[in-house]
Design a protein around this motif. Structure first.
Motif, PDB file in Angstrom:
ATOM      1  N   CYS A 175       0.917  -1.345   0.025  1.00 32.07           N
ATOM      2  CA  CYS A 175       0.066  -0.004  -0.129  1.00 32.07           C
ATOM      3  C   CYS A 175       0.875   1.329   0.179  1.00 32.07           C
ATOM      4  CB  CYS A 175      -1.098   0.122   1.234  1.00 32.07           C
ATOM      5  SG  CYS A 175      -2.072   1.309   1.236  1.00 32.07           S
ATOM      6  N   ASN A 176       0.633   2.141  -0.883  1.00 31.25           N
ATOM      7  CA  ASN A 176       1.259   3.565  -1.058  1.00 31.25           C
ATOM      8  C   ASN A 176       0.315   4.508  -0.326  1.00 31.25           C
ATOM      9  OD1 ASN A 176       2.710   5.696  -1.659  1.00 31.25           O
ATOM     10  ND2 ASN A 176       2.648   5.639  -3.887  1.00 31.25           N
ATOM     11  N   VAL A 177       0.840   5.410   0.559  1.00 29.33           N
ATOM     12  CA  VAL A 177      -0.145   6.287   1.182  1.00 29.33           C
ATOM     13  C   VAL A 177       0.257   7.521   1.141  1.00 29.33           C
ATOM     14  CG1 VAL A 177      -1.374   4.596   2.832  1.00 29.33           C
ATOM     15  CG2 VAL A 177       0.654   5.508   3.539  1.00 29.33           C
ATOM     16  N   GLY A 178      -0.454   8.572   1.321  1.00 25.97           N
ATOM     17  CA  GLY A 178       0.174  10.122   1.589  1.00 25.97           C
ATOM     18  C   GLY A 178      -0.014  10.352   2.789  1.00 25.97           C
ATOM     19  N   PRO A 179       0.053  11.686   3.148  1.00 30.14           N
ATOM     20  CA  PRO A 179       0.049  12.282   4.681  1.00 30.14           C
ATOM     21  C   PRO A 179      -1.361  11.657   5.176  1.00 30.14           C
ATOM     22  CG  PRO A 179       0.558  14.005   2.921  1.00 30.14           C
ATOM     23  CD  PRO A 179       0.315  12.852   2.191  1.00 30.14           C
ATOM     24  N   GLY A 180      -0.972  11.260   6.542  1.00 30.16           N
ATOM     25  CA  GLY A 180      -2.187  10.914   7.474  1.00 30.16           C
ATOM     26  C   GLY A 180      -1.717  10.261   8.627  1.00 30.16           C
ATOM     27  N   ASP A 181      -2.215   9.035   8.914  1.00 30.79           N
ATOM     28  CA  ASP A 181      -1.686   8.395  10.038  1.00 30.79           C
ATOM     29  C   ASP A 181      -0.539   7.758   9.910  1.00 30.79           C
ATOM     30  OD1 ASP A 181      -4.118   8.832  11.567  1.00 30.79           O
ATOM     31  OD2 ASP A 181      -5.002   7.032  10.142  1.00 30.79           O
ATOM     32  N   PHE A 182       0.339   7.550   8.735  1.00 27.51           N
ATOM     33  CA  PHE A 182       1.525   6.849   8.554  1.00 27.51           C
ATOM     34  C   PHE A 182       2.513   7.623   8.167  1.00 27.51           C
ATOM     35  CE2 PHE A 182      -2.430   4.034   7.738  1.00 27.51           C
ATOM     36  CZ  PHE A 182      -2.049   2.952   8.266  1.00 27.51           C
ATOM     37  N   THR A 183       2.187   8.763   7.619  1.00 26.71           N
ATOM     38  CA  THR A 183       3.409   9.455   7.190  1.00 26.71           C
ATOM     39  C   THR A 183       3.126  11.292   6.990  1.00 26.71           C
ATOM     40  OG1 THR A 183       5.025   9.840   5.320  1.00 26.71           O
ATOM     41  CG2 THR A 183       2.598   9.137   4.769  1.00 26.71           C
ATOM     42  N   GLU A 184       4.015  11.996   7.069  1.00 24.06           N
ATOM     43  CA  GLU A 184       3.570  13.259   6.830  1.00 24.06           C
ATOM     44  C   GLU A 184       3.848  13.648   5.446  1.00 24.06           C
ATOM     45  OE1 GLU A 184       6.780  15.134   9.143  1.00 24.06           O
ATOM     46  OE2 GLU A 184       5.757  14.799  11.211  1.00 24.06           O
ATOM     47  N   GLY A 185       4.486  12.623   4.667  1.00 25.88           N
ATOM     48  CA  GLY A 185       4.720  12.752   3.123  1.00 25.88           C
ATOM     49  C   GLY A 185       4.221  11.712   2.424  1.00 25.88           C
ATOM     50  N   GLY A 186       5.023  10.461   2.209  1.00 26.67           N
ATOM     51  CA  GLY A 186       4.427   9.445   1.338  1.00 26.67           C
ATOM     52  C   GLY A 186       5.187   8.411   1.941  1.00 26.67           C
ATOM     53  N   HIS A 187       4.458   6.942   1.806  1.00 23.63           N
ATOM     54  CA  HIS A 187       5.092   5.984   2.716  1.00 23.63           C
ATOM     55  C   HIS A 187       4.594   4.652   2.030  1.00 23.63           C
ATOM     56  CE1 HIS A 187       7.140   3.703   5.841  1.00 23.63           C
ATOM     57  NE2 HIS A 187       5.634   3.501   6.389  1.00 23.63           N
ATOM     58  N   PHE A 188       5.448   3.453   2.216  1.00 26.67           N
ATOM     59  CA  PHE A 188       4.699   2.325   1.557  1.00 26.67           C
ATOM     60  C   PHE A 188       4.767   1.321   2.896  1.00 26.67           C
ATOM     61  CE2 PHE A 188       6.838   4.137  -2.201  1.00 26.67           C
ATOM     62  CZ  PHE A 188       5.936   3.706  -3.110  1.00 26.67           C
ATOM     63  N   PHE A 189       3.756   0.348   2.773  1.00 24.90           N
ATOM     64  CA  PHE A 189       3.817  -0.706   3.930  1.00 24.90           C
ATOM     65  C   PHE A 189       3.116  -1.848   3.060  1.00 24.90           C
ATOM     66  CE2 PHE A 189       0.220   1.733   4.978  1.00 24.90           C
ATOM     67  CZ  PHE A 189      -0.884   1.092   5.008  1.00 24.90           C
ATOM     68  N   VAL A 190       3.052  -3.051   4.022  1.00 28.06           N
ATOM     69  CA  VAL A 190       2.561  -4.317   3.427  1.00 28.06           C
ATOM     70  C   VAL A 190       1.137  -4.583   4.163  1.00 28.06           C
ATOM     71  CG1 VAL A 190       2.884  -6.513   3.266  1.00 28.06           C
ATOM     72  CG2 VAL A 190       4.827  -5.054   2.890  1.00 28.06           C
ATOM     73  N   ILE A 191       0.284  -5.002   3.533  1.00 36.38           N
ATOM     74  CA  ILE A 191      -0.910  -5.408   4.090  1.00 36.38           C
ATOM     75  C   ILE A 191      -0.785  -6.854   3.932  1.00 36.38           C
ATOM     76  CG2 ILE A 191      -3.640  -5.506   3.970  1.00 36.38           C
ATOM     77  CD1 ILE A 191      -3.370  -2.584   2.928  1.00 36.38           C
ATOM     78  N   THR A 192      -1.002  -7.694   4.960  1.00 33.91           N
ATOM     79  CA  THR A 192      -0.900  -9.255   5.020  1.00 33.91           C
ATOM     80  C   THR A 192      -2.030  -9.945   5.086  1.00 33.91           C
ATOM     81  OG1 THR A 192      -0.633  -9.253   7.492  1.00 33.91           O
ATOM     82  CG2 THR A 192       1.592  -8.938   6.185  1.00 33.91           C
ATOM     83  N   GLY A 193      -3.160  -9.259   5.669  1.00 38.09           N
ATOM     84  CA  GLY A 193      -4.240 -10.087   5.532  1.00 38.09           C
ATOM     85  C   GLY A 193      -5.531  -9.300   6.398  1.00 38.09           C
ATOM     86  N   LEU A 194      -6.465 -10.066   6.605  1.00 35.09           N
ATOM     87  CA  LEU A 194      -7.692  -9.576   7.299  1.00 35.09           C
ATOM     88  C   LEU A 194      -7.673 -10.381   8.688  1.00 35.09           C
ATOM     89  CD1 LEU A 194     -10.025  -9.334   4.511  1.00 35.09           C
ATOM     90  CD2 LEU A 194      -9.319  -7.275   5.784  1.00 35.09           C
ATOM     91  N   ASP A 195      -8.202  -9.637   9.742  1.00 32.39           N
ATOM     92  CA  ASP A 195      -8.218 -10.558  10.949  1.00 32.39           C
ATOM     93  C   ASP A 195      -9.901 -11.154  10.954  1.00 32.39           C
ATOM     94  OD1 ASP A 195     -10.073  -8.439  11.660  1.00 32.39           O
ATOM     95  OD2 ASP A 195      -8.398  -7.548  13.416  1.00 32.39           O
ATOM     96  N   ASP A 196     -10.357 -11.700  12.160  1.00 28.55           N
ATOM     97  CA  ASP A 196     -11.552 -12.220  12.248  1.00 28.55           C
ATOM     98  C   ASP A 196     -12.684 -10.939  12.331  1.00 28.55           C
ATOM     99  OD1 ASP A 196     -10.248 -14.652  12.422  1.00 28.55           O
ATOM    100  OD2 ASP A 196     -10.260 -14.697  14.733  1.00 28.55           O
ATOM    101  N   GLU A 197     -12.316  -9.721  12.560  1.00 32.93           N
ATOM    102  CA  GLU A 197     -13.469  -8.487  12.778  1.00 32.93           C
ATOM    103  C   GLU A 197     -13.129  -7.880  11.324  1.00 32.93           C
ATOM    104  OE1 GLU A 197     -13.074  -6.347  16.073  1.00 32.93           O
ATOM    105  OE2 GLU A 197     -12.829  -8.271  17.272  1.00 32.93           O
ATOM    106  N   GLY A 198     -12.591  -8.411   9.941  1.00 28.64           N
ATOM    107  CA  GLY A 198     -12.430  -7.897   8.761  1.00 28.64           C
ATOM    108  C   GLY A 198     -11.601  -6.442   8.914  1.00 28.64           C
ATOM    109  N   ARG A 199     -10.635  -6.270   9.846  1.00 33.17           N
ATOM    110  CA  ARG A 199      -9.586  -5.312  10.022  1.00 33.17           C
ATOM    111  C   ARG A 199      -8.413  -5.851   9.263  1.00 33.17           C
ATOM    112  NH1 ARG A 199      -9.809  -4.189  16.277  1.00 33.17           N
ATOM    113  NH2 ARG A 199      -9.376  -6.517  16.288  1.00 33.17           N
ATOM    114  N   LEU A 200      -7.621  -4.829   8.930  1.00 33.53           N
ATOM    115  CA  LEU A 200      -6.229  -4.935   8.022  1.00 33.53           C
ATOM    116  C   LEU A 200      -5.134  -5.366   9.022  1.00 33.53           C
ATOM    117  CD1 LEU A 200      -6.385  -2.152   5.399  1.00 33.53           C
ATOM    118  CD2 LEU A 200      -6.967  -4.440   5.127  1.00 33.53           C
ATOM    119  N   ALA A 201      -4.472  -6.371   8.800  1.00 36.93           N
ATOM    120  CA  ALA A 201      -3.098  -6.619   9.409  1.00 36.93           C
ATOM    121  C   ALA A 201      -1.779  -6.194   8.559  1.00 36.93           C
ATOM    122  CB  ALA A 201      -2.890  -8.052   9.707  1.00 36.93           C
ATOM    123  N   ILE A 202      -1.068  -5.478   9.245  1.00 35.08           N
ATOM    124  CA  ILE A 202      -0.110  -4.724   8.283  1.00 35.08           C
ATOM    125  C   ILE A 202       1.233  -5.079   8.963  1.00 35.08           C
ATOM    126  CG2 ILE A 202      -1.595  -2.979   7.705  1.00 35.08           C
ATOM    127  CD1 ILE A 202       0.256  -0.882   9.331  1.00 35.08           C
TER     128      ILE A 202
END
Length: 357
Positions: free
Chosen positions: A299-326
């Motif tokens: 996932c490539n994200v812009g400013p927000g919870d993860f970065t002040e500029g740009g950032h990449f991270f990995v989404i590995t799956g969904l948990d039992d409640e449908g939320r993202l594991a990263i």
């Protein structure tokens, strides 16, 4: 009466002193050293022998000679035993050649440079780093030497100190930075666990102090670190570390100046790694579909919870409640959380779904 019988007065006085000493011992107040038992016994025998000689007189002295010799032998034996045989009266010698151990005096830790930290980080982050420094160790050294991190300018200095304030696991790397940067080479990865996407961090001490995108890999290597995690998780191989992926991006012309990695690297490099990559729509349903199919997504994200500029991270799956594991290559704290799909999508600029080719 005492003038007429001085011996009796003296005997009474001795008896009185013995009584007082006994009472003091019973009250636990006796602090005077007690006489050696063997010496006291020997003295008593000597007095008895002298009294016997006095009573016998010169004529009986020869007859009592044998008795006196026996008494003297007993006296000598008791004295020798009392002086040399009691464990309380003999100190064990120090082992030959041993020197006394001097107590270790720990140096006083240097105080945190709170004023400088507040200027660089702001009050809140500075307070967080100062609080961490109170436990001593690497955090204390960092807080006392903020100037040591300005080798690549104020922006890099702030990012490194901010990293130490926010990520406890990154503190050993930040502490090592002034001594290791710029490193010429990196250390290899460990082999990944079978069937798991490993958590790797761009600020790992094994490669964080190498140079990438004009500064420390720890600050700019999120894209190659993310691709290294995907590659290792899908192939089970540990031969390509984040540093190795950065070298591939450099050789392919995808490394940018002060801006990390061009995102086209993620698609273009996949075939050479034995991977299949599809860029999918930035949409919650498209993301869920890819993850439910067993794909791993960068996932490539812009400013927000993860970065002040740009950032990449990995989404590995969904948990039992449908939320993202990263697996966030910059943050163990964020990697330990589950994330709402819509919250992440609202900050996303690109999604790249991978599977083994």
């Amino acid at each position: 009466m005492s003038a007429l019988d001085p011996d009796r007065d003296e005997a009474r006085e001795r008896a009185r002193r013995r009584l007082e000493a006994r009472r003091a011992r019973m009250r636990g107040q006796d602090r005077s050293p007690r006489p050696n038992g063997a010496l006291a016994g020997a003295s008593a025998l000597a007095r008895a022998a002298a009294a016997a000689v006095g009573r016998l007189g010169p004529k009986g002295l020869a007859a009592a000679g044998g008795a006196l010799i026996v008494a003297l032998v007993l006296i000598v034996a008791l004295v020798v035993r009392g002086c040399s045989g009691s464990p309380e009266s003999v100190s064990a010698p120090a082992p030959e050649g041993e020197q006394p151990v001097e107590p270790t005096v720990e140096p006083e830790p240097e105080p945190a440079d709170e004023a400088a930290l507040a200027v660089i980080l702001g009050d809140e982050l500075a307070a967080s780093l100062v609080q961490a420094s109170e436990a001593g160790g690497d955090a204390a050294w960092i807080a006392a030497h903020p100037e040591a991190f300005a080798v690549d300018g104020e922006a890099v200095q702030r990012k490194l100190l901010k990293l130490a304030a926010e990520e406890p696991l990154a503190v050993p790397f930040v502490r090592s930075f002034p001594d290791r940067y710029p490193a010429d080479a990196a250390e290899p990865c460990d082999a990944p666990a079978q069937g798991e996407v490993p958590r790797l961090y761009q600020w790992d001490v094994r490669w964080g102090s190498t140079v990438y995108s004009s500064t420390a890999f720890a600050l700019t290597g999120c894209c190659p670190t993310s691709l290294s995690m995907v590659y290792q998780g899908l192939t089970g191989k540990g031969d390509l570390s984040p540093y190795d992926m950065g070298q591939r991006a450099r050789e392919g012309g995808y490394e940018t100046e002060y801006d990390g990695t061009d995102q086209t690297f993620l698609v273009a490099e996949a075939p050479s790694l034995g991977l299949s990559c599809e860029q999918i729509a930035v949409d919650a349903d498209a993301l869920r579909t890819a993850l439910e199919a067993g794909k791993v997504v960068i996932c490539n994200v812009g400013p927000g919870d993860f970065t002040e500029g740009g950032h990449f991270f990995v989404i590995t799956g969904l948990d039992d409640e449908g939320r993202l594991a990263i697996n966030d290559p910059y943050s163990a704290e964020r990697s330990d959380r589950a994330w709402d799909v819509d919250q992440v999508i609202s900050q996303t600029m690109g999604l790249y779904a991978y599977s083994a080719a």
